[in-house]
Design a protein around this motif. Structure first.
Motif, PDB file in Angstrom:
ATOM      1  N   ARG A  59      38.225  56.724  41.855  1.00 55.47           N
ATOM      2  CA  ARG A  59      36.772  57.504  41.723  1.00 55.47           C
ATOM      3  C   ARG A  59      36.015  58.525  42.730  1.00 55.47           C
ATOM      4  O   ARG A  59      35.892  59.205  41.765  1.00 55.47           O
ATOM      5  CB  ARG A  59      35.406  56.336  41.489  1.00 55.47           C
ATOM      6  N   VAL A  60      36.342  57.910  44.400  1.00 49.29           N
ATOM      7  CA  VAL A  60      36.021  59.316  44.927  1.00 49.29           C
ATOM      8  C   VAL A  60      36.930  60.777  44.451  1.00 49.29           C
ATOM      9  O   VAL A  60      36.673  61.995  44.523  1.00 49.29           O
ATOM     10  CB  VAL A  60      36.026  58.980  46.524  1.00 49.29           C
ATOM     11  N   GLY A  61      38.692  60.327  44.797  1.00 50.17           N
ATOM     12  CA  GLY A  61      39.291  61.720  44.149  1.00 50.17           C
ATOM     13  C   GLY A  61      39.214  62.056  42.776  1.00 50.17           C
ATOM     14  O   GLY A  61      38.932  63.482  42.478  1.00 50.17           O
ATOM     15  N   ASP A  62      38.186  61.370  41.822  1.00 51.47           N
ATOM     16  CA  ASP A  62      38.532  61.611  40.961  1.00 51.47           C
ATOM     17  C   ASP A  62      37.043  63.212  41.199  1.00 51.47           C
ATOM     18  O   ASP A  62      36.551  63.911  40.507  1.00 51.47           O
ATOM     19  CB  ASP A  62      37.867  60.464  39.169  1.00 51.47           C
ATOM     20  N   ALA A  63      36.045  62.239  41.535  1.00 49.75           N
ATOM     21  CA  ALA A  63      34.654  63.351  41.671  1.00 49.75           C
ATOM     22  C   ALA A  63      34.600  63.913  42.612  1.00 49.75           C
ATOM     23  O   ALA A  63      34.478  65.297  41.942  1.00 49.75           O
ATOM     24  CB  ALA A  63      33.890  62.508  42.320  1.00 49.75           C
ATOM     25  N   ALA A  64      35.868  64.572  43.220  1.00 51.64           N
ATOM     26  CA  ALA A  64      36.291  65.572  44.131  1.00 51.64           C
ATOM     27  C   ALA A  64      36.449  66.356  43.656  1.00 51.64           C
ATOM     28  O   ALA A  64      36.472  68.146  43.540  1.00 51.64           O
ATOM     29  CB  ALA A  64      37.546  65.120  45.712  1.00 51.64           C
ATOM     30  N   TYR A  65      37.696  66.087  42.398  1.00 54.32           N
ATOM     31  CA  TYR A  65      38.511  66.737  41.895  1.00 54.32           C
ATOM     32  C   TYR A  65      37.252  67.845  40.240  1.00 54.32           C
ATOM     33  O   TYR A  65      37.389  69.024  40.276  1.00 54.32           O
ATOM     34  CB  TYR A  65      39.284  66.323  40.647  1.00 54.32           C
ATOM     35  N   GLN A  66      36.344  66.618  39.690  1.00 55.52           N
ATOM     36  CA  GLN A  66      35.468  67.844  39.380  1.00 55.52           C
ATOM     37  C   GLN A  66      34.487  68.694  39.652  1.00 55.52           C
ATOM     38  O   GLN A  66      34.268  69.275  39.136  1.00 55.52           O
ATOM     39  CB  GLN A  66      34.634  66.223  38.428  1.00 55.52           C
ATOM     40  N   ALA A  67      34.104  67.963  41.412  1.00 56.49           N
ATOM     41  CA  ALA A  67      33.357  68.819  41.686  1.00 56.49           C
ATOM     42  C   ALA A  67      34.522  70.494  42.217  1.00 56.49           C
ATOM     43  O   ALA A  67      33.313  71.052  42.363  1.00 56.49           O
ATOM     44  CB  ALA A  67      33.138  68.137  43.285  1.00 56.49           C
ATOM     45  N   ALA A  68      35.223  70.238  42.517  1.00 52.72           N
ATOM     46  CA  ALA A  68      36.371  71.691  42.630  1.00 52.72           C
ATOM     47  C   ALA A  68      36.005  72.510  41.900  1.00 52.72           C
ATOM     48  O   ALA A  68      36.222  73.326  41.648  1.00 52.72           O
ATOM     49  CB  ALA A  68      37.239  71.207  43.329  1.00 52.72           C
ATOM     50  N   THR A  95      30.900  56.618  36.659  1.00 52.81           N
ATOM     51  CA  THR A  95      31.996  55.656  37.276  1.00 52.81           C
ATOM     52  C   THR A  95      31.345  54.364  37.445  1.00 52.81           C
ATOM     53  O   THR A  95      32.161  53.234  37.820  1.00 52.81           O
ATOM     54  CB  THR A  95      33.275  56.261  37.638  1.00 52.81           C
ATOM     55  N   GLY A  96      30.190  54.398  37.838  1.00 59.80           N
ATOM     56  CA  GLY A  96      29.572  53.319  38.677  1.00 59.80           C
ATOM     57  C   GLY A  96      30.053  52.943  40.400  1.00 59.80           C
ATOM     58  O   GLY A  96      29.669  52.550  40.216  1.00 59.80           O
ATOM     59  N   ALA A  97      30.559  54.097  40.789  1.00 60.58           N
ATOM     60  CA  ALA A  97      31.270  53.847  42.310  1.00 60.58           C
ATOM     61  C   ALA A  97      29.748  53.193  43.166  1.00 60.58           C
ATOM     62  O   ALA A  97      28.604  53.859  43.105  1.00 60.58           O
ATOM     63  CB  ALA A  97      31.451  55.185  42.387  1.00 60.58           C
ATOM     64  N   SER A  98      29.999  52.320  44.290  1.00 58.63           N
ATOM     65  CA  SER A  98      28.747  52.059  44.159  1.00 58.63           C
ATOM     66  C   SER A  98      28.977  52.521  45.850  1.00 58.63           C
ATOM     67  O   SER A  98      28.935  51.967  46.889  1.00 58.63           O
ATOM     68  CB  SER A  98      29.050  50.164  44.847  1.00 58.63           C
ATOM     69  N   CYS A  99      28.065  53.722  45.768  1.00 58.65           N
ATOM     70  CA  CYS A  99      28.461  54.343  47.344  1.00 58.65           C
ATOM     71  C   CYS A  99      26.800  54.259  47.912  1.00 58.65           C
ATOM     72  O   CYS A  99      26.336  55.108  47.514  1.00 58.65           O
ATOM     73  CB  CYS A  99      28.597  56.567  47.256  1.00 58.65           C
ATOM     74  N   ALA A 100      26.821  53.946  48.866  1.00 53.92           N
ATOM     75  CA  ALA A 100      26.134  53.431  49.555  1.00 53.92           C
ATOM     76  C   ALA A 100      24.806  55.252  49.803  1.00 53.92           C
ATOM     77  O   ALA A 100      23.961  55.113  50.124  1.00 53.92           O
ATOM     78  CB  ALA A 100      25.768  52.803  50.801  1.00 53.92           C
ATOM     79  N   HIS A 101      25.722  55.558  50.776  1.00 44.62           N
ATOM     80  CA  HIS A 101      25.449  57.330  50.814  1.00 44.62           C
ATOM     81  C   HIS A 101      27.269  58.541  50.566  1.00 44.62           C
ATOM     82  O   HIS A 101      27.985  57.649  50.343  1.00 44.62           O
ATOM     83  CB  HIS A 101      25.750  57.310  52.316  1.00 44.62           C
TER      84      HIS A 101
END
Length: 153
Positions: A59-68, A95-101
């Protein structure tokens, strides 16, 4: 033909020894189950944690790709940082990622055609193990090429 063994004492003596060994083994399966159950539960919890870690990385990899990709479409460096942050936040939320920060770092240089937009997304993910310190920071970096033929701002 052989003669069948009709002696009751020899048959009784043969089973007498196995009867006493059965008495010593009584409750062994229960004891083994009691000892192995916590280990099996711990193994299951570790497997769940590794599964959640793998999901968080994806999920973080996908978010990084979309952000780039969003940053590469911007017309200024400040706009690229805003686009990157918004795209990462949206991707993690969808994606429902449970990121506290989470943090987003965008490096776009001068946004020259043919250059690259590099975005790093870091997320402190909750692995979901109740009662255990189960927070881990996952980070991924993605690159997106700035279109060589785009017009000037």
């Amino acid at each position: 033909m052989g003669r069948p063994n009709l002696s009751l004492t020899s048959s009784f003596d043969r089973h007498k020894g196995s009867s006493s060994s059965r008495g010593r083994d009584r409750g062994a399966a229960t004891t083994e189950l009691v000892l192995l159950t916590p280990l099996l539960i711990a193994f299951l919890l570790v497997a769940v944690a590794f599964g959640r870690l793998a999901t968080a990385r994806l999920r973080v990899g996908d978010a990084a790709y979309q952000a780039a990709r969003s940053a590469s479409l911007a017309r200024s460096a400040e706009e690229a940082r805003r686009y990157a942050h918004a795209a990462a936040e949206r991707a993690l939320a969808l994606t429902g990622a449970s990121c506290a920060h989470f943090t987003v770092t965008a490096d776009v240089g001068a946004l020259l055609p043919g250059g690259t937009a590099r975005v790093k997304v870091a997320c402190t993910a909750d692995l979901g193990l109740t009662g255990l310190p189960a927070h881990l920071t996952v980070s991924r970096t993605a690159l997106s090429v700035i279109d060589s033929y785009r017009g000037k701002a």
